[in-house]
Write an enzyme that holds these catalytic residues in place. Structure first.
Site, mmCIF file in Angstrom:
data_model
loop_
_atom_site.group_PDB
_atom_site.id
_atom_site.type_symbol
_atom_site.label_atom_id
_atom_site.label_comp_id
_atom_site.label_asym_id
_atom_site.label_seq_id
_atom_site.Cartn_x
_atom_site.Cartn_y
_atom_site.Cartn_z
ATOM 1 C CG MET A 186 -1.865 -1.218 1.213
ATOM 2 S SD MET A 186 -3.410 -0.953 2.102
ATOM 3 C CE MET A 186 -2.802 -0.664 3.754
ATOM 4 N N GLY B 76 10.828 -2.748 5.842
ATOM 5 C CA GLY B 76 10.072 -4.006 5.821
ATOM 6 C C GLY B 76 9.653 -4.350 4.398
ATOM 7 C CG HIS B 77 6.766 -1.858 2.373
ATOM 8 N ND1 HIS B 77 6.679 -0.703 3.104
ATOM 9 C CD2 HIS B 77 5.517 -2.397 2.369
ATOM 10 C CE1 HIS B 77 5.437 -0.532 3.529
ATOM 11 N NE2 HIS B 77 4.709 -1.548 3.107
ATOM 12 C CD GLN C 50 -6.309 -3.800 2.355
ATOM 13 O OE1 GLN C 50 -6.204 -4.306 1.234
ATOM 14 N NE2 GLN C 50 -5.322 -3.845 3.228
ATOM 15 C CG ASP D 73 0.666 -7.200 7.989
ATOM 16 O OD1 ASP D 73 0.043 -6.549 8.830
ATOM 17 O OD2 ASP D 73 1.576 -6.691 7.292
ATOM 18 C CD GLN E 34 -1.926 -8.868 4.226
ATOM 19 O OE1 GLN E 34 -2.801 -8.041 4.256
ATOM 20 N NE2 GLN E 34 -0.662 -8.551 3.994
ATOM 21 C CB VAL F 264 12.186 -5.410 8.658
ATOM 22 C CG1 VAL F 264 13.292 -4.386 8.874
ATOM 23 C CG2 VAL F 264 12.569 -6.404 7.568
ATOM 24 C CG MET G 24 10.649 -1.064 10.455
ATOM 25 S SD MET G 24 11.782 -0.612 9.172
ATOM 26 C CE MET G 24 13.212 -0.279 10.178
HETATM 27 P P1 AMP Z 1 1.394 -2.934 3.448
HETATM 28 O O1 AMP Z 1 1.954 -1.855 2.575
HETATM 29 O O2 AMP Z 1 1.301 -2.541 4.886
HETATM 30 O O3 AMP Z 1 0.138 -3.538 2.891
HETATM 31 O O4 AMP Z 1 2.469 -4.104 3.439
HETATM 32 C C1 AMP Z 1 2.873 -4.715 2.236
HETATM 33 C C2 AMP Z 1 3.631 -5.970 2.559
HETATM 34 O O5 AMP Z 1 4.773 -5.659 3.351
HETATM 35 C C3 AMP Z 1 2.793 -6.964 3.387
HETATM 36 O O6 AMP Z 1 3.042 -8.283 2.918
HETATM 37 C C4 AMP Z 1 3.322 -6.758 4.767
HETATM 38 O O7 AMP Z 1 3.186 -7.889 5.615
HETATM 39 C C5 AMP Z 1 4.790 -6.474 4.499
HETATM 40 N N1 AMP Z 1 5.385 -5.770 5.633
HETATM 41 C C6 AMP Z 1 4.912 -4.655 6.231
HETATM 42 N N2 AMP Z 1 5.696 -4.320 7.279
HETATM 43 C C7 AMP Z 1 6.678 -5.263 7.344
HETATM 44 C C8 AMP Z 1 7.790 -5.487 8.209
HETATM 45 N N3 AMP Z 1 8.061 -4.671 9.232
HETATM 46 N N4 AMP Z 1 8.590 -6.545 7.962
HETATM 47 C C9 AMP Z 1 8.323 -7.380 6.932
HETATM 48 N N5 AMP Z 1 7.294 -7.226 6.081
HETATM 49 C C10 AMP Z 1 6.482 -6.184 6.286
#
Ligand code: AMP
Length: 298
Positions: A27, A33-34, A58, A147, A150, A173, A181
């Site tokens: 998103m 993390g991303h 969502q 997540d 998910q 991460v 994060m």
């Molecule tokens: P989001 O942009 O929050 O929808 O996250 C996109 C992807 O990045 C999802 O698969 C999340 O689980 C993953 N993600 C978000 N934060 C982290 C993190 N701190 N460490 C690893 N993956 C992450």
């Protein structure tokens, strides 16, 4: 790096891609993390596609859709630096045109944990992920352990609907003091961000006890509650020790592995985090028919 917004163009470009395609749905408002998912995808595939889409379906009516942090310019720069081939930024009005009425939903997993607090959330997630899989047709798709529910739901979706792709779950991460994060950490003041380390402290306490041999789920839940209770800014939504396959609360003794997870509000942010007890994403998939995608690369 190619930028695509049109759905027709995404289909068209995909038809002409050669080699394994790794896909990272996000998103946006990217952080390390991303980027860890993007780097793993880069290392394992010839082509890397990252999507940026704040998926309205969502978010609940009283959630943070409008205030969700966005910085497309910075995201594009970061993705270009990581050697991403395609950034896909579809428009909501194209993905959900008037008359839209098709939803993908699972029976049980979405009703647990996050589902108790965010009804309809996972229906939005599984629907958008299905659509993005159809648009990008990846060989491997990358999700964060952060997540966990998910990721486990997507893994089930891929098996149940026979998507020909591997779901890769990547480790969480964290900031140096332990906070996972998240784009939503942006909502925290500097002081709240420090205090938010209590989530991981609580999880670590359960993990340490598990590693020392404690198998009573309620003892582990109580250790987490006790740790969180010491932080006055933390408003606890749930604390859980659940079965990693069914996501059901474990009533008594943990026999194999378990998911320790929690959701806590601090200031304006709703934060979630988890650790896995006695399992990792790789041990989870011993029987995986999805571990090695068999389809040809074109
Ligand atoms: P989001 O942009 O929050 O929808 O996250 C996109 C992807 O990045 C999802 O698969 C999340 O689980 C993953 N993600 C978000 N934060 C982290 C993190 N701190 N460490 C690893 N993956 C992450």
């Amino acid at each position: 790096m190619k930028q695509i917004s049109s759905l027709a163009e995404m289909h068209q470009v995909r038809r002409n891609l050669q080699g394994r395609v790794g896909f990272v749905p996000t998103m946006g408002y990217l952080h390390e993390g991303h980027l860890s998912l993007v780097r793993r995808a880069r290392a394992e595939n010839e082509v890397v596609i990252v999507s940026i889409f704040v998926n309205p379906t969502q978010f609940g009516p009283n959630e943070d859709l409008d205030s969700y942090p966005r910085d497309l310019e910075r995201d594009r720069t970061l993705l270009a630096q990581e050697g991403v081939d395609i950034v896909f930024m579809p428009r909501a009005e194209d993905l959900y045109p008037p008359g839209y009425q098709t939803w993908v939903t699972l029976e049980d997993l979405p009703t647990k944990l996050e589902g108790t607090q965010r009804p309809g959330h996972f229906r939005g997630v599984t629907t958008i992920v299905t659509k993005l899989f159809n648009l990008t047709r990846p060989h491997r798709a990358y999700f964060g352990q952060k997540d966990a529910q998910q990721a486990l739901i997507i893994r089930r979706l891929v098996r149940d609907l026979n998507f020909d792709l591997a779901v890769v779950i990547c480790p969480t991460v964290r900031e140096p003091h332990g906070l996972a994060m998240s784009s939503r950490n942006e909502y925290l003041t500097p002081q709240e961000r420090e205090r938010a380390a209590v989530l991981y402290r609580a999880l670590r306490r359960a993990q340490n006890a598990y590693e020392a041999g404690e198998r009573h789920a309620e003892v582990l839940r109580q250790l987490m509650r006790d740790t969180l209770a010491k932080e006055p800014l933390a408003r606890v939504e749930y604390v859980s020790i659940a079965d990693l396959n069914t996501l059901e609360e474990i009533p008594a003794i943990i026999s194999g592995s378990a998911l320790a997870s929690l959701a806590v509000r601090i200031g304006k942010a709703r934060l979630i985090d988890n650790v896995w007890l006695g399992a990792t994403p790789s041990t989870l998939d011993t029987d995986s028919e999805n571990a090695t995608p068999g389809r040809s690369t074109t």
